[in-house]
Enzyme design. Structure first.
Site, PDB file in Angstrom:
ATOM      1  N   ALA A  70      20.216  23.927  12.484  1.00  0.00           N
ATOM      2  CA  ALA A  70      21.664  23.968  12.266  1.00  0.00           C
ATOM      3  C   ALA A  70      21.978  23.699  10.805  1.00  0.00           C
ATOM      4  O   ALA A  70      21.416  22.794  10.199  1.00  0.00           O
ATOM      5  CB  ALA A  70      22.366  22.944  13.137  1.00  0.00           C
ATOM      6  N   ASP A  71      22.873  24.497  10.262  1.00  0.00           N
ATOM      7  CA  ASP A  71      23.423  24.197   8.950  1.00  0.00           C
ATOM      8  C   ASP A  71      24.693  23.363   9.077  1.00  0.00           C
ATOM      9  O   ASP A  71      25.031  22.614   8.176  1.00  0.00           O
ATOM     10  CB  ASP A  71      23.710  25.489   8.190  1.00  0.00           C
ATOM     11  CG  ASP A  71      22.429  26.122   7.683  1.00  0.00           C
ATOM     12  OD1 ASP A  71      22.134  25.940   6.491  1.00  0.00           O
ATOM     13  OD2 ASP A  71      21.722  26.758   8.472  1.00  0.00           O
ATOM     14  N   ARG A  72      25.363  23.503  10.215  1.00  0.00           N
ATOM     15  CA  ARG A  72      26.557  22.686  10.462  1.00  0.00           C
ATOM     16  C   ARG A  72      26.854  22.680  11.951  1.00  0.00           C
ATOM     17  O   ARG A  72      26.923  23.733  12.581  1.00  0.00           O
ATOM     18  CB  ARG A  72      27.755  23.238   9.682  1.00  0.00           C
ATOM     19  CG  ARG A  72      29.001  22.365   9.741  1.00  0.00           C
ATOM     20  CD  ARG A  72      30.158  22.996   8.960  1.00  0.00           C
ATOM     21  NE  ARG A  72      29.872  23.120   7.543  1.00  0.00           N
ATOM     22  CZ  ARG A  72      30.476  22.420   6.584  1.00  0.00           C
ATOM     23  NH1 ARG A  72      31.403  21.533   6.909  1.00  0.00           N
ATOM     24  NH2 ARG A  72      30.169  22.607   5.315  1.00  0.00           N
TER      25      ARG A  72
END
Length: 372
Positions: free
Chosen positions: A251-253
């Site tokens: 996940a990046d965010r």
């Protein structure tokens, strides 16, 4: 021994990073001497992966504070603090989607605001905190692997019944994307170490090929049984291979409701997991959880240059760099770097603090993050 993509000498305050643009054909470490070098390395994807981006950004500024020549311990505390804050804001512009970078920038700006004492003491505090950030990330990733392994052994039917399972993953979420071990790939490493993993299937991850260039490189390096497939093979693979019990993504965010921004192609994997009744889990440190952003629709999605889709880079038979055009000249291109998986299709979010699961069909990440 897993790969070390970030090498920081705490004593001499020097930083080198593995140039991921040269992988898998060459392993070359490049020096990062200041925040300008850090910004360019992040923007050009010499380093990538949300945790690694944040670490390299902060360490690049740490190096500059010692060797850059633009700031001195003889200056006033206000002057040094202003320099650090300005450089942090600059570094934050390198890649906007990953929350780890903006969180790290916010955390270190807070350090500047709250740390009392001289300019020299402020610099020392920054250096100490930046090194701690590097060390903490490795341990956090090992904890993610541990919690992910435990969750899979309880919740994936084949594993719960004592059988080996296979896993599917996208992009690169291992030692090359973090300070070491990895997030989603960290869970895969933990499965392998525990003797639970039959095989991992890695998507090539077009258009930048992080799967074929980077994840495959790590898996071969570590001797983990692995098969590379194209992104468009995912549905056929899941229909054919019943032993694939879980899809694990990074996940990046991760936002308040659990929507998860990750490498383009993650959304379609969440749909496929739901269709084929396979578990779909997200692996991310709590620093990737952004409770200020309500849903995936509010996430700024970075768009990359068209040339990344219309050209492919590699090496020729003599291992010389080669760029090949693969698209019709003049064609228009849409090239988002990320999409997001909706929370309704996510079974669990595995962090270094434990596993967040839905209650009544909803994640409560604000409570989860504050409790941990």
């Amino acid at each position: 021994m897993s790969l070390e993509a970030i090498r920081y000498d705490e004593k001499n305050h020097t930083l080198t990073i593995l140039d991921q643009l040269r992988l898998p054909h060459e392993s070359e470490y490049v020096p990062i001497n200041n925040s300008d070098d850090g910004w360019k390395a992040i923007k050009d994807m010499v380093v990538r992966g949300a945790p690694a981006i944040a670490i390299v950004a902060i360490l690049s500024l740490a190096v500059e504070l010692v060797h850059g020549g633009k700031v001195s311990r003889d200056q006033t505390r206000a002057e040094v603090g202003s320099f650090i804050s300005d450089r942090l804001d600059y570094l934050n512009t390198s890649r906007p989607t990953a929350v780890n970078l903006s969180d790290a920038v916010g955390s270190f700006k807070k350090l500047v605001q709250t740390q009392t004492g001289s300019a020299s003491e402020l610099i020392e505090a920054f250096l100490s905190a930046s090194h701690k950030m590097l060390l903490d990330d490795v341990q956090d990733n090992k904890n993610i692997g541990k919690y992910g392994l435990e969750w899979i052994q309880k919740n994936v039917p084949q594993a719960a019944n004592g059988h080996k399972i296979s896993a599917l993953t996208i992009c690169n979420t291992g030692s090359l994307a973090t300070a070491g071990y990895g997030t989603a790939l960290g869970i895969i490493r933990a499965l392998h170490e525990a003797g639970v993993l039959e095989r991992v299937y890695a998507l090539e991850t077009r258009p930048y090929n992080q799967g074929s260039r980077l994840t495959a490189y790590e898996l071969v390096h570590d001797g983990i049984p692995a098969t590379l497939v194209t992104d468009s093979m995912a549905a056929a693979l899941l229909r054919k291979n019943k032993d694939i019990g879980v899809i694990i993504v990074g996940a990046d965010r991760v936002v308040l409701n659990g929507d998860t921004a990750n490498k383009i192609g993650t959304f379609q994997l969440s749909i496929l997991a739901n269709h084929f009744d396979r578990k779909f889990i997200v692996a991310a440190p709590t620093t990737s959880i952004d409770v200020q952003t309500k849903s995936g629709e509010d996430i700024e999605i970075e768009e990359r240059p068209a040339i990344e889709l219309t050209q492919v880079k590699g090496v020729d038979a003599n291992k010389q760099p080669l760029t090949v055009s693969v698209a019709a000249p003049g064609i228009e291109v849409w090239n988002p770097a990320f999409d997001y998986a909706p929370y309704k299709l996510i079974d669990a979010i595995v962090t270094e603090k434990g596993v967040a699961e839905k209650t009544g069909g909803e994640f409560n990440l604000k409570e989860f993050k504050s409790a941990n």
